[in-house]
Design an enzyme around this catalytic site. Structure first.
Site, PDB file in Angstrom:
ATOM      1  CG  PHE A  33      34.496 -22.386  57.300  1.00  0.00           C
ATOM      2  CD1 PHE A  33      34.814 -21.533  56.275  1.00  0.00           C
ATOM      3  CD2 PHE A  33      33.145 -22.518  57.656  1.00  0.00           C
ATOM      4  CE1 PHE A  33      33.839 -20.826  55.594  1.00  0.00           C
ATOM      5  CE2 PHE A  33      32.161 -21.806  56.989  1.00  0.00           C
ATOM      6  CZ  PHE A  33      32.518 -20.964  55.958  1.00  0.00           C
ATOM      7  CD  GLU A  34      35.410 -25.127  52.361  1.00  0.00           C
ATOM      8  OE1 GLU A  34      36.047 -24.923  51.319  1.00  0.00           O
ATOM      9  OE2 GLU A  34      34.248 -25.555  52.390  1.00  0.00           O
TER      10      GLU A  34
END
Lengths: 402, 261
Positions: free
Chosen positions: A384-385
């Site tokens: 993620f991110e």
């Protein structure tokens, strides 16, 4: 052996003491239970918020804690040490407040930021879509200029209506406000012909209250880890957003999103360091206690070296993360360093948590010990991110431009 | 409302408590020292009463220099000011001497309400509230699980915890109230509270400044003396009962002898 920290001020030392106290009592005893039950610890966030821990890196004038990233990230680390999902949650909340703080007008900041940072509200960040994760510019969610009162004459005053579906939203359904990115018609053409009204003017950033009509929260995804924190899709069905909730300029959204992600990645790196430190500490404690062939397994060189490599990975990940944070605190460019920190720290967390399971042996593979949970939690941090492949893309593009 | 709340720094609740070998006073050097956990409930209650009725909360403690940490905690929770009675001459004071010293300090503050915990986790005497009330000439309400103050009427009413319920007890103000842990959930200090605490007034008094004579306090003139101390004996092994069809009855019998049923 817990992290030995170098903190810049007495204030920071006292802050870290407070964080240890609260997280030991409020997070530690519940982490395994709530993770197993997929139960979101909303009250824990309220306790952290009341203590002033949800707004640390923002200035005191808007209700923040006025702390540099070097300190805020070490707080995040300590939170994630007790409960990674809460560490991720705090990082996401801070990232959700970031666009308003950095790009909001003075009036917007004064009106909205104090309540977002006061601790009772929790934020979420709606950027990704099912087919636009690594490539956010491909997003389909649209904000149209709402037909306003023609007598008012100014189309912008009429506000916007958002339609589309966002994906992978941390705190989906439990947040109080959503920082949302959507395509908007070009500002210059707004209010002209119908065709011009739909001309693409890039992406814009909005702040949407959770109670707004037209929001449709999907059931949480069935995730491998961080199960206490709901991740959902959110449907936007003609969701009305007042013009005053447009953050930054029309069309500035992608810049805002990517700028927020630079800082958000530092948060995730810190969470990964905290998780890795925890896995290391648990593994060392086990290796000191468990005996084979007449001695503690930590005294067998094969295992001692494994633990040494884990310690080296944790400390170098922390050093890399804090070095990037200090650049940010000094007002220097830090995008490349943030991507390196995210890459290094999350890969370290994956390796260290996997090795922690190895140190615990059969016990590590059971759900009676949290080691296997740490390993499941570490995996998503590489995703993620910005996946770690995207981090490499960011880093290599910086190198190509240099 | 002018509220005084007493707090005490004690060895960490979970640490093994020891006596100093040289003079048999509490060993504070080899352990972490914290605010007596039960005092947190007293501070919280004082803050809630202040938040409801206005006024000021003053924290009072007697203890070595390090006890200032406990004062800081109470101030960072939200108390307004503090008095720290500290002097080498106070070392080894017993409960009678301590109450005398604390009462001197508290009297100068002219409180409407004095809040104490039921006991401190180190000595566990549970007598300080009563001693203070006696010395201050104030009524004392004990084991409060709920406190209701009526400043206009000049009264305080409590729910006094009893074995099978509670008793409503009322006193005129000023009064000394001892609270139990059921009364509330103490707040954590906030980061801003920690910063603000540094700027709050803290008065440090020595024996003379408090109007005491060094001969009235301290180990040498203490009325109670510790002659000897033994560590707690190791736990005895439990009773093992073989279930020969009468296990249930035997368990009930055992519980009855322990007065548990």
């Amino acid at each position: 052996m817990p992290a030995e920290r170098l903190l810049p001020t007495d204030e920071a030392r006292e802050l870290l003491g407070l964080v240890a106290d609260i997280t030991d009592q409020e997070l530690e005893p519940r982490a395994s239970i709530d993770e197993a039950a997929s139960q979101f610890p909303r009250k824990a966030f309220t306790v952290l918020g009341r203590a002033g821990l949800l707004g640390l890196p923002f200035s005191e004038e808007v209700g923040g804690g006025g702390q540099p990233y070097e300190v805020y990230l070490q707080v995040l680390e300590e939170i994630a040490y007790r409960w990674a999902a809460v560490g991720v949650g705090v990082s996401v909340h801070v990232m959700s407040c970031f666009p308003l703080d950095r790009f909001g007008s003075p009036a917007q900041r004064a009106e909205l930021l104090p309540s977002l940072l006061a601790g009772d509200l929790l934020g979420a960040y709606c950027l990704s879509e099912s087919h636009a994760g690594s490539d956010p510019a491909a997003m389909m969610t649209r904000a149209t200029v709402a037909p306003g009162d023609p007598a008012a004459g100014d189309a912008a005053d009429a506000g916007f209506r958002i339609s589309g579906t966002k994906a992978w939203v941390t705190h989906g359904g439990v947040a109080d406000f959503y920082t949302v990115f959507a395509r908007t018609p070009s500002a210059a053409s707004a209010g002209d012909t119908p065709a011009a009204k739909t001309a693409d003017g890039g992406i814009s950033c909005f702040l949407v209250d959770a109670g707004t009509s037209g929001l449709d929260f999907y059931p949480p995804e069935h995730k491998m880890g961080l199960t206490a924190s709901p991740t959902t899709q959110i449907g936007f069905n003609d969701v009305p957003v007042p013009a005053a909730r447009l953050v930054g300029a029309r069309g500035q959204g992608l810049t805002i999103a990517l700028t927020a992600l630079d800082s958000g990645r530092l948060g995730i790196a810190a969470v990964a360091v905290g998780l890795a430190q925890r896995a290391l500490d648990d593994a060392v404690a086990y290796a000191q206690e468990r005996r084979t062939f007449g001695k503690a397994i930590i005294d067998h060189q094969g295992l001692g070296f494994l633990l040494a490599d884990m310690a080296a990975a944790v400390e170098s990940a922390r050093a890399t993360t804090l070095a990037a944070a200090r650049r940010r605190d000094h007002g220097l460019p830090f995008s490349r360093q943030a991507s390196i920190a995210k890459l290094v720290a999350t890969d370290a967390a994956m390796k260290v948590t996997e090795d922690a399971v190895q140190v615990l042996g059969g016990a590590g593979y059971t759900r009676d010990h949290p080691a296997e949970r740490y390993m499941r939690e570490a995996k998503v941090m590489q995703i993620f991110e910005g996946t770690n492949q995207i981090q490499r893309l960011v880093i290599s593009r910086h190198l190509a431009r240099s | 409302m002018n509220i005084v709340v007493t707090v005490k720094q004690v060895p960490d609740t979970w640490a093994e408590k020891k006596l100093d070998a040289s003079d048999r006073t509490t060993d504070r050097k080899s352990v972490d020292n914290v605010m007596n956990e039960m005092d947190e409930y007293g501070v919280e209650e004082a803050l809630r009463i202040k938040e409801a009725h206005g006024g000021e909360v003053t924290v009072v403690t007697m203890g070595p220099q390090k006890a200032v940490e406990t004062i800081r905690k109470a101030l960072s929770m939200g108390a307004d000011k503090a008095v720290h009675l500290t002097d080498d001459a106070l070392h080894g004071s017993d409960a009678l001497q301590t109450s005398k010293a604390l009462a001197k300090v508290i009297a100068t503050l002219s409180p409407d309400l004095v809040i104490t915990a039921t006991e401190a986790s180190d000595a566990r005497g549970g007598v300080m509230g009563a001693l203070l009330a006696e010395r201050l000439g104030l009524p004392q309400l004990t084991l409060a699980r709920k406190v209701t103050v009526d400043p206009a009427a000049g009264t305080v009413q409590i729910e006094r915890q009893a074995d099978n319920g509670y008793a409503l007890v009322e006193a005129s103000l000023p009064a000394v109230v001892g609270v139990v842990e059921k009364i509330n959930e103490p707040r954590y200090p906030s980061f801003k509270g920690i910063m603000a605490a540094k700027k709050k007034p803290l008065t440090t008094l020595g024996v003379g400044e408090a109007g005491l004579d060094a001969s009235e306090v301290g180990l040498a003139s203490a009325g109670s003396k510790v002659d000897d101390a033994e560590p707690r004996p190791p736990r005895q092994s439990g009773t093992i009962v073989k279930d020969e069809g009468d296990g249930g009855a035997k368990i009930a019998e055992f519980l009855a002898t322990q007065k548990l049923i």
